[in-house]
Design a protein around this motif. Structure first.
Motif, PDB file in Angstrom:
ATOM      1  N   PRO A  45     -39.783  92.587 -45.661  1.00 24.39           N
ATOM      2  CA  PRO A  45     -38.915  93.767 -45.674  1.00 24.39           C
ATOM      3  C   PRO A  45     -39.150  94.694 -44.482  1.00 24.39           C
ATOM      4  N   ALA A  46     -40.375  94.743 -43.958  1.00 24.09           N
ATOM      5  CA  ALA A  46     -40.649  95.612 -42.809  1.00 24.09           C
ATOM      6  C   ALA A  46     -39.906  95.111 -41.572  1.00 24.09           C
ATOM      7  N   ALA A  47     -39.924  93.805 -41.359  1.00 25.22           N
ATOM      8  CA  ALA A  47     -39.241  93.224 -40.195  1.00 25.22           C
ATOM      9  C   ALA A  47     -37.764  92.952 -40.482  1.00 25.22           C
ATOM     10  N   ARG A  48     -37.384  93.027 -41.759  1.00 20.42           N
ATOM     11  CA  ARG A  48     -36.005  92.782 -42.196  1.00 20.42           C
ATOM     12  C   ARG A  48     -35.514  91.399 -41.778  1.00 20.42           C
ATOM     13  N   ARG A  49     -36.395  90.399 -42.036  1.00 14.60           N
ATOM     14  CA  ARG A  49     -36.020  89.020 -41.717  1.00 14.60           C
ATOM     15  C   ARG A  49     -36.810  88.056 -42.593  1.00 14.60           C
TER      16      ARG A  49
END
Length: 165
Positions: free
Chosen positions: A137-141
């Motif tokens: 979720p932090a990198a959104r990938r």
């Protein structure tokens, strides 16, 4: 060595070699849930949306509530990409709970499939194949599945849980 001991040893040597152990069979994750009045539609059958919620409750139990003791929990961090549900029979209100049986059927580098069946005794009410994707979720990938996540999946796998390199 006595004659009787030699005869027993000869008899043992004459036995065929034991068959190789079968591949390790993993057990499905089982989750029991009562049918509630709030699950019912106007026809007094469990609503299809509620069936999917029951399956997702079983997945939460599998991934977040059942592994390790304090400080040992492994959080399988995924999002759902797809659910394919086959409704085979109407589930109704009875005293016996429904059982959701879940196995891991496919593992890839960053995704896996779960096969879940809602049953009561020998009756199968619904089968669902869910595609789950490892997500950061932090990198959104998407991301690769980690070794500890693969170990959790291997406990309930019907496949080889080593993703392709």
């Amino acid at each position: 060595m006595s004659h009787a001991a030699l005869a027993a040893l000869s008899a043992l040597e004459a036995l065929p070699a034991p068959a190789p152990a079968p591949p390790h069979h993993h057990r499905p994750h089982l989750y029991s849930r009562p049918v509630r009045m709030s699950d019912l539609d106007p026809m007094n059958h469990v609503n299809n949306v509620r069936l999917l919620e029951m399956i997702q409750d079983a997945h939460v139990d599998l991934f977040y509530l059942q592994h390790g003791g304090p400080g040992q929990a492994v959080r399988v961090r995924v999002i759902y990409a797809r659910h394919e549900l086959d409704y085979t029979e109407a589930l109704d209100l009875r005293p016996e709970p429904a059982v959701i049986s879940t196995t891991v059927s496919t593992v890839r580098r960053s995704s896996f499939e779960l096969t879940s069946r809602i049953t009561r005794g020998d009756q199968v009410f619904c089968t669902c194949v869910s595609t789950c994707v490892a997500y950061d979720p932090a990198a959104r990938r998407t991301r690769r599945l980690e070794d500890d996540e693969l170990a959790v999946l291997a406990r309930h796998a019907t496949c080889d849980c080593r993703p392709p390199v």
